[in-house]
Design a protein around this motif. Structure first.
Motif, PDB file in Angstrom:
ATOM      1  N   PHE A 302       0.800  -1.224   0.000  1.00  0.00           N
ATOM      2  CA  PHE A 302       0.000   0.000   0.000  1.00  0.00           C
ATOM      3  C   PHE A 302       0.839   1.284   0.000  1.00  0.00           C
ATOM      4  O   PHE A 302       0.571   2.191  -0.804  1.00  0.00           O
ATOM      5  N   PRO A 303       1.850   1.436   0.882  1.00  0.00           N
ATOM      6  CA  PRO A 303       2.604   2.700   0.901  1.00  0.00           C
ATOM      7  C   PRO A 303       3.280   3.025  -0.423  1.00  0.00           C
ATOM      8  O   PRO A 303       3.396   4.202  -0.792  1.00  0.00           O
ATOM      9  N   THR A 304       3.726   1.998  -1.139  1.00  0.00           N
ATOM     10  CA  THR A 304       4.399   2.243  -2.412  1.00  0.00           C
ATOM     11  C   THR A 304       3.456   2.897  -3.417  1.00  0.00           C
ATOM     12  O   THR A 304       3.855   3.793  -4.171  1.00  0.00           O
ATOM     13  N   PHE A 305       2.212   2.482  -3.421  1.00  0.00           N
ATOM     14  CA  PHE A 305       1.261   2.966  -4.416  1.00  0.00           C
ATOM     15  C   PHE A 305       0.553   4.252  -3.996  1.00  0.00           C
ATOM     16  O   PHE A 305       0.223   5.091  -4.839  1.00  0.00           O
ATOM     17  N   PHE A 306       0.327   4.425  -2.692  1.00  0.00           N
ATOM     18  CA  PHE A 306      -0.516   5.540  -2.257  1.00  0.00           C
ATOM     19  C   PHE A 306       0.119   6.414  -1.179  1.00  0.00           C
ATOM     20  O   PHE A 306      -0.466   7.419  -0.790  1.00  0.00           O
ATOM     21  N   GLY A 307       1.308   6.040  -0.699  1.00  0.00           N
ATOM     22  CA  GLY A 307       1.925   6.753   0.414  1.00  0.00           C
ATOM     23  C   GLY A 307       2.200   8.218   0.127  1.00  0.00           C
ATOM     24  O   GLY A 307       2.032   9.074   1.003  1.00  0.00           O
ATOM     25  N   ARG A 308       2.583   8.548  -1.092  1.00  0.00           N
ATOM     26  CA  ARG A 308       2.968   9.935  -1.379  1.00  0.00           C
ATOM     27  C   ARG A 308       1.782  10.902  -1.316  1.00  0.00           C
ATOM     28  O   ARG A 308       1.972  12.104  -1.154  1.00  0.00           O
ATOM     29  N   PHE A 309       0.564  10.368  -1.433  1.00  0.00           N
ATOM     30  CA  PHE A 309      -0.621  11.221  -1.344  1.00  0.00           C
ATOM     31  C   PHE A 309      -1.017  11.482   0.107  1.00  0.00           C
ATOM     32  O   PHE A 309      -1.857  12.340   0.375  1.00  0.00           O
ATOM     33  N   ILE A 310      -0.423  10.733   1.031  1.00  0.00           N
ATOM     34  CA  ILE A 310      -0.835  10.795   2.432  1.00  0.00           C
ATOM     35  C   ILE A 310       0.146  11.587   3.290  1.00  0.00           C
ATOM     36  O   ILE A 310      -0.249  12.387   4.134  1.00  0.00           O
ATOM     37  N   GLY A 311       1.423  11.377   3.061  1.00  0.00           N
ATOM     38  CA  GLY A 311       2.419  12.138   3.835  1.00  0.00           C
ATOM     39  C   GLY A 311       3.315  11.234   4.654  1.00  0.00           C
ATOM     40  O   GLY A 311       4.059  10.419   4.104  1.00  0.00           O
ATOM     41  N   THR A 312       3.227  11.346   5.965  1.00  0.00           N
ATOM     42  CA  THR A 312       4.142  10.632   6.845  1.00  0.00           C
ATOM     43  C   THR A 312       3.855   9.130   6.837  1.00  0.00           C
ATOM     44  O   THR A 312       2.708   8.705   6.631  1.00  0.00           O
ATOM     45  N   PRO A 313       4.884   8.303   7.076  1.00  0.00           N
ATOM     46  CA  PRO A 313       4.662   6.855   7.150  1.00  0.00           C
ATOM     47  C   PRO A 313       3.639   6.463   8.208  1.00  0.00           C
ATOM     48  O   PRO A 313       2.849   5.541   7.999  1.00  0.00           O
ATOM     49  N   THR A 314       3.636   7.163   9.352  1.00  0.00           N
ATOM     50  CA  THR A 314       2.688   6.816  10.413  1.00  0.00           C
ATOM     51  C   THR A 314       1.261   7.051   9.951  1.00  0.00           C
ATOM     52  O   THR A 314       0.367   6.221  10.190  1.00  0.00           O
ATOM     53  N   MET A 315       1.018   8.191   9.309  1.00  0.00           N
ATOM     54  CA  MET A 315      -0.321   8.484   8.812  1.00  0.00           C
ATOM     55  C   MET A 315      -0.705   7.495   7.710  1.00  0.00           C
ATOM     56  O   MET A 315      -1.865   7.060   7.625  1.00  0.00           O
ATOM     57  N   THR A 316       0.253   7.136   6.881  1.00  0.00           N
ATOM     58  CA  THR A 316       0.002   6.138   5.841  1.00  0.00           C
ATOM     59  C   THR A 316      -0.413   4.814   6.458  1.00  0.00           C
ATOM     60  O   THR A 316      -1.352   4.163   6.000  1.00  0.00           O
ATOM     61  N   ASN A 317       0.266   4.429   7.538  1.00  0.00           N
ATOM     62  CA  ASN A 317      -0.073   3.167   8.201  1.00  0.00           C
ATOM     63  C   ASN A 317      -1.474   3.216   8.812  1.00  0.00           C
ATOM     64  O   ASN A 317      -2.190   2.209   8.810  1.00  0.00           O
ATOM     65  N   PHE A 318      -1.865   4.386   9.322  1.00  0.00           N
ATOM     66  CA  PHE A 318      -3.227   4.516   9.841  1.00  0.00           C
ATOM     67  C   PHE A 318      -4.242   4.329   8.729  1.00  0.00           C
ATOM     68  O   PHE A 318      -5.260   3.638   8.905  1.00  0.00           O
TER      69      PHE A 318
END
Length: 355
Positions: A302-318
């Motif tokens: 998931f982070p590879t495909f959508f992480g850049r739209f979310i921001g921080t890794p922690t927020m991406t994990n949420f």
């Protein structure tokens, strides 16, 4: 040797045992927990304080609309033999089986038996499952060129580098070509010349390297012939309704991630549709997952495909956790609720056997 009805029923029950929930939950939660542990920084979850309630409402409306679309579609595909209650049960058990079986097999492997237990003959059940597969594939074949035109190079994440990036691109192209060829073969087999397709499959799998799969090819060929006989008489309205329902449910399915991200992170219209488009690539990754319901693979990719739209890794994990709760863990829970009631209802009567 043909399986008896009792052994088929037992195989179905073995595949749908509620205890199968444990492994995918442990894998999925374990992966997300490790990602949180590795990336957490105080303050990274600050965007949660500014969550947009309207987008959360839209997210749940999309999820509900998607499920209602699935229920409507299976009822229409079954030529309205299934009642609304039966259609709801079928979709819930189908979704549950997709969650607890490897992604490559999914709920499709047990769907004919689920429909058969609802009183639909096995021949018609196989035909209806083939219709769902055909319509799903046609949607993908049509949607991919559209999202490629829309997203362009943004379709592939910038985070993909080197050989891995090349392999994802190749896998995507190969997947698209394979789905296109498979859809074309199904159209030919179901509506043009099913007997010729059956002969082709048997001859193809007569070669030495493929001979071990010849019995399966022969069985699949017979299934196509039977399905063709069931489906050829359907009028245009049947195909229009089921095709529109298919486009509706898959579009809703691909909208969910963008809606969740928009609920917590400001994104513009262009970014929203790039997220929608990247679902096509994300789907290819999940298709090759060997874990139940793609558990662990879905979270890790998931982070590879959508992480850049979310921001921080922690927020991406949420966002990953929230996404999996509403699209995966929810159906494990619903399946565990629906399954015992469904089993009690359908196994109290014999399945339809006439073709």
């Amino acid at each position: 040797m043909p399986l008896t009805q009792q052994s088929q029923d037992q195989q179905l029950l073995d595949k749908l045992k509620p205890s199968r929930i444990i492994l995918p939950v442990l894998i999925g939660i374990g992966v997300v927990g490790f990602m949180f542990w590795r990336s957490y920084q105080p303050g990274d979850l600050a965007p949660l304080r500014n969550a947009k309630e309207q987008w959360l409402v839209i997210t749940f409306l999309v999820l509900i609309a998607r499920d209602l679309g699935y229920i409507y579609r299976i009822r229409e595909i079954s030529e309205r033999v299934l009642s609304w209650r039966q259609s709801l049960d079928v979709i819930m058990i189908w979704e549950f089986s997709s969650c607890i079986l490897p992604s490559a097999a999914g709920g499709t492997s047990v769907a004919p038996f689920i429909l058969n237990k609802e009183g639909i003959t096995l021949g018609k059940s196989l035909a209806y499952v083939m219709v769902t597969a055909l319509l799903d594939n046609i949607y993908y074949v049509i949607a991919v060129p559209l999202v490629v035109l829309w997203a362009g190079e943004g379709l592939f994440p910038e985070e993909l580098k080197g050989a891995f990036a090349a392999s994802i691109r190749v896998a995507f192209v190969v997947s698209y070509i394979s789905v296109t060829l498979y859809a074309a073969a199904m159209v030919y087999a179901l509506f043009i010349n099913p007997t010729a397709m059956k002969r082709f499959l048997v001859r193809l799998f007569s070669f030495r390297l493929l001979r071990r799969w010849r019995p399966s090819a022969y069985k699949h060929g017979n299934e196509m012939v039977a399905a063709s006989a069931q489906l050829r008489g359907n009028k245009a309205g049947y195909w229009i309704r089921t095709a529109v329902a298919t486009a509706f449910v898959w579009t809703a399915r691909y909208l969910v991630i963008g809606c969740i991200i928009a609920a917590f992170i400001p994104i513009n219209f262009g970014e929203f549709w790039v997220i929608f488009s990247r679902n096509m690539i994300y789907k290819v990754v999940l298709l090759v997952a060997i874990t139940p319901g793609g558990a662990g693979i879905a979270e890790g990719a998931f982070p590879t495909f959508f992480g850049r739209f979310i921001g921080t890794p922690t927020m991406t994990n949420f966002v990953i956790l929230f996404y999996r709760i509403v699209t995966y863990y929810l159906y494990l829970v619903l399946g565990a609720i629906f399954l015992p009631r469904w089993v009690a209802r359908v196994f109290s009567r014999p399945a339809a056997t006439a073709e």
